[in-house]
Enzyme design. Structure first.
Site, mmCIF file in Angstrom:
data_model
loop_
_atom_site.group_PDB
_atom_site.id
_atom_site.type_symbol
_atom_site.label_atom_id
_atom_site.label_comp_id
_atom_site.label_asym_id
_atom_site.label_seq_id
_atom_site.Cartn_x
_atom_site.Cartn_y
_atom_site.Cartn_z
ATOM 1 N N ARG A 1 39.404 43.300 52.339
ATOM 2 C CA ARG A 1 39.660 44.532 51.738
ATOM 3 C C ARG A 1 38.699 45.545 52.299
ATOM 4 O O ARG A 1 39.114 46.709 52.390
ATOM 5 C CB ARG A 1 39.287 44.468 50.232
ATOM 6 C CG ARG A 1 40.560 43.669 49.603
ATOM 7 C CD ARG A 1 40.205 43.504 48.245
ATOM 8 N NE ARG A 1 40.760 44.560 47.384
ATOM 9 C CZ ARG A 1 41.057 44.737 46.325
ATOM 10 N NH1 ARG A 1 40.843 43.713 45.399
ATOM 11 N NH2 ARG A 1 41.252 45.976 45.648
ATOM 12 N N ARG B 1 41.924 48.428 42.476
ATOM 13 C CA ARG B 1 41.182 49.213 41.415
ATOM 14 C C ARG B 1 41.132 50.854 41.870
ATOM 15 O O ARG B 1 41.054 51.400 40.904
ATOM 16 C CB ARG B 1 39.878 48.557 41.143
ATOM 17 C CG ARG B 1 39.256 48.881 39.798
ATOM 18 C CD ARG B 1 37.962 49.154 39.737
ATOM 19 N NE ARG B 1 37.808 49.892 38.225
ATOM 20 C CZ ARG B 1 37.612 51.051 38.635
ATOM 21 N NH1 ARG B 1 37.479 51.827 39.634
ATOM 22 N NH2 ARG B 1 37.550 51.797 37.377
ATOM 23 N N CYS C 1 36.457 44.056 36.726
ATOM 24 C CA CYS C 1 36.576 43.364 37.988
ATOM 25 C C CYS C 1 35.163 42.522 38.086
ATOM 26 O O CYS C 1 34.274 42.573 37.146
ATOM 27 C CB CYS C 1 36.616 44.153 39.143
ATOM 28 S SG CYS C 1 35.394 45.174 39.516
ATOM 29 N N ARG D 1 33.838 48.983 35.024
ATOM 30 C CA ARG D 1 34.444 50.159 35.757
ATOM 31 C C ARG D 1 35.200 51.043 35.096
ATOM 32 O O ARG D 1 36.581 51.147 35.178
ATOM 33 C CB ARG D 1 34.963 49.675 37.202
ATOM 34 C CG ARG D 1 34.464 48.668 37.683
ATOM 35 C CD ARG D 1 34.605 48.462 39.286
ATOM 36 N NE ARG D 1 34.153 49.507 40.077
ATOM 37 C CZ ARG D 1 34.568 49.469 41.464
ATOM 38 N NH1 ARG D 1 34.752 48.503 41.976
ATOM 39 N NH2 ARG D 1 34.067 50.544 42.320
ATOM 40 N N PRO D 2 34.505 51.675 33.921
ATOM 41 C CA PRO D 2 35.305 52.321 32.980
ATOM 42 C C PRO D 2 35.776 53.911 33.765
ATOM 43 O O PRO D 2 35.232 54.169 34.577
ATOM 44 C CB PRO D 2 34.122 52.881 31.777
ATOM 45 C CG PRO D 2 33.167 52.717 32.509
ATOM 46 C CD PRO D 2 33.179 51.755 33.629
ATOM 47 N N ILE D 3 36.730 54.558 33.409
ATOM 48 C CA ILE D 3 37.008 55.987 33.788
ATOM 49 C C ILE D 3 37.090 57.127 32.886
ATOM 50 O O ILE D 3 37.761 57.909 32.972
ATOM 51 C CB ILE D 3 38.432 55.746 34.467
ATOM 52 C CG1 ILE D 3 39.540 55.423 33.169
ATOM 53 C CG2 ILE D 3 38.573 54.813 35.616
ATOM 54 C CD1 ILE D 3 40.933 55.870 33.767
ATOM 55 N N ASP D 4 36.268 56.888 31.815
ATOM 56 C CA ASP D 4 35.960 57.873 30.770
ATOM 57 C C ASP D 4 35.725 59.334 31.405
ATOM 58 O O ASP D 4 36.047 60.386 30.814
ATOM 59 C CB ASP D 4 34.822 57.368 29.886
ATOM 60 C CG ASP D 4 33.548 57.163 30.472
ATOM 61 O OD1 ASP D 4 33.451 56.392 31.257
ATOM 62 O OD2 ASP D 4 32.572 57.398 29.847
ATOM 63 N N ASP E 1 26.889 49.090 47.506
ATOM 64 C CA ASP E 1 27.875 48.398 48.332
ATOM 65 C C ASP E 1 27.034 47.711 49.408
ATOM 66 O O ASP E 1 27.517 46.942 50.264
ATOM 67 C CB ASP E 1 28.877 49.323 48.902
ATOM 68 C CG ASP E 1 29.740 49.600 47.885
ATOM 69 O OD1 ASP E 1 29.851 49.189 46.772
ATOM 70 O OD2 ASP E 1 30.715 50.499 48.186
ATOM 71 N N LYS F 1 36.453 53.000 54.690
ATOM 72 C CA LYS F 1 37.669 52.837 53.474
ATOM 73 C C LYS F 1 37.497 53.806 52.549
ATOM 74 O O LYS F 1 38.439 54.377 52.124
ATOM 75 C CB LYS F 1 37.440 51.473 52.981
ATOM 76 C CG LYS F 1 38.189 51.076 51.881
ATOM 77 C CD LYS F 1 37.744 49.562 51.308
ATOM 78 C CE LYS F 1 36.876 49.347 50.461
ATOM 79 N NZ LYS F 1 36.926 49.967 49.076
ATOM 80 N N ASN F 2 36.223 53.854 51.830
ATOM 81 C CA ASN F 2 35.978 54.927 50.841
ATOM 82 C C ASN F 2 36.246 56.286 51.228
ATOM 83 O O ASN F 2 36.194 57.295 50.202
ATOM 84 C CB ASN F 2 34.705 54.529 50.229
ATOM 85 C CG ASN F 2 34.432 53.176 49.610
ATOM 86 O OD1 ASN F 2 35.467 52.630 49.509
ATOM 87 N ND2 ASN F 2 33.376 52.748 49.235
#
Ligand code: UD1
Length: 415
Positions: free
Chosen positions: A389, A81, A105, A110-113, A297, A11-12
């Site tokens: 998922r 996400r 979540c 889970r920032p995206i800075d 994970d 998936k990833n």
């Protein structure tokens, strides 16, 4: 449990490769794609941007020759996400992108800075808009040197994708080294982009003006799915053959399973076997860390296994700040786990007992299945949509190797 499981594509790996198909002014063909909700959501996102997509079993075709939009519909972005992985390629191809800001979540904020800072360094302008929307635009992206504070998987992928159409060379230092990054590199090479270094921590990408390619690419096997099924058989006892795996990709997982007492063998052609008598030993310390360390994970699944191993184990989560919430559910099944901050202390119990429990995230849900299989009596798991998922038809795969598990008809969400 005993039998053979063929591991599907990762998936990833498929999600960033699907994002990369947007860069191609032709048709890309992907093989070994897992059939998962997140993959279907990504295909819907690509369609919303104007791509023509076709899916037949594990083969996906994406024709991105005629893009019509650079706006990711909020309903699709919120569903997944990791939709943020589309940022780099839409920006590179269209010069702007409108997407809703991903929220927190179950496993953390889970920032995206890091994603945004890097794109700004490449010349993009980032605007936070009303209603949690984000607009990123750039009339031209400029290749540059970027040092990541942390080897973020998503940030590395977004920079690689944006860099494909940047002027000159982009150099990423402290890049993530995950196998999925290498798979993205392989796909980008098939698009004709000059990119090297994936897996080493330093990645170089030479931008191009246009991409017109006909790539055919096979997605790498899912190392977390492989690890999850191996952990399930380790916990219940039995023997399992997993096929279509990359031994090196699951090295840190196999190391822990061996130390706990499983017998593991590696054969050529992507085959690994595991034997367990179900009476395993505690592990003094498991620390999650970026690849090639033990994957975050797999942390919940290994905790589920350790909750029935003799002795006391310590598991430290260093990647996400809040990834032990599922342990409350394991406690309902008799597990003795105490969590202090990022550390879980697991005192192995003689038996787990079936209970009604709730999955609230993907890997926490997988841990509940492992505990349920190893427990005495019946376990009912709700929130199975989270598990779907990351695992294709999980109950069918496990039932085929001897698990007593079924999806309860009256509610698709109960196992
Ligand atoms: C990816 C995987 C996910 C896996 C994770 C870590 C996909 C689709 N998802 O997620 O399954 O658990 O790698 O192996 O591939 N961070 C920041 N700022 C940023 C970006 C990240 O602070 O801009 C932090 C995160 O909060 C987290 C850490 O960095 O604590 C690692 O996150 P990252 O490697 O980016 O994970 P994802 O790419 O989101």
């Amino acid at each position: 449990m005993s039998g053979i499981i063929e591991v599907p594509g990762a998936k990833n790996a498929v999600l960033p490769v699907l994002a990369a198909t947007l860069l191609n002014n032709g048709t890309s063909i992907l093989e070994n794609c897992p059939e998962l909700d997140d993959v279907f959501t990504m295909l819907e996102i690509l369609s919303a941007l104007g791509c023509k997509t076709k899916k037949k079993g594990s083969r996906i075709e994406v024709d991105a020759s005629n893009l019509t939009s650079s706006c990711i519909p909020e309903i699709l972005a919120k569903r997944m996400r990791s939709s943020i992985i589309i940022l780099g390629s839409v920006l590179a191809r269209c010069g702007e992108v409108l997407i809703s800001y991903p929220g927190g979540c179950e496993i953390g904020m889970r920032p995206i800075d890091m994603h945004l800072r890097a794109l700004e360094q490449m010349g993009a302008e980032v605007d936070g808009l009303k209603h949690g929307m984000l607009k990123v635009s750039a009339s031209k992206l400029q290749g540059c040197e970027i040092l990541l504070d942390y080897p973020s998987v998503g940030a590395t992928e977004n920079i690689m994708l944006a860099a494909c159409f940047a002027e000159g060379e982009t150099l990423i230092r402290n890049a993530a080294k995950e196998p999925e990054i290498e798979d993205l590199q392989e796909f980008l090479k098939k698009l004709g982009v000059s990119v090297s270094g994936a897996g080493s921590g330093v990645i170089r990408i030479q931008g191009v003006k246009e991409i017109n390619a006909e790539p055919v690419h096979k997605i790498i096997p899912d190392r977390i799915v492989a690890g999850t099924y191996l952990a399930a058989v380790a916990a219940t006892g039995g023997s399992l053959v997993v096929t279509n795996v990359e031994y090196d990709h699951i090295g840190s997982i196999l190391y822990c399973l061996r130390r706990a007492g499983c017998k593991i063998k590696n054969y050529t052609g992507g085959v690994v076997t595991l034997e367990s008598d179900g009476k395993l030993k505690a592990l003094d310390l498991v620390r999650t860390s970026p690849y090639p360390g033990f994957p975050t994970d797999m942390q919940p699944q290994i905790v589920a296994l350790l909750s029935k191993c003799s002795g006391t184990s310590v598991v430290v989560e260093t990647v996400f700040e809040n990834r032990f919430r599922y342990t409350e559910q394991l406690q309902k099944m008799g597990a003795d786990i105490s969590v202090q901050g990022r550390t879980a202390i697991i005192r192995g119990v003689d038996k787990l007992t079936g209970a009604s429990v709730e999955a609230r995230d993907l890997r926490g849900g997988a841990a509940l299945i492992i505990a349920g299989l190893a427990a005495e009596g019946e376990t009912r798991i709700s929130g199975v949509n989270y598990i779907d998922r990351g695992y294709e038809r999980v109950e069918q795969v496990l039932a085929k190797v001897g698990a007593n598990i079924r999806r309860v008809e009256e509610s698709r969400n109960m196992i």
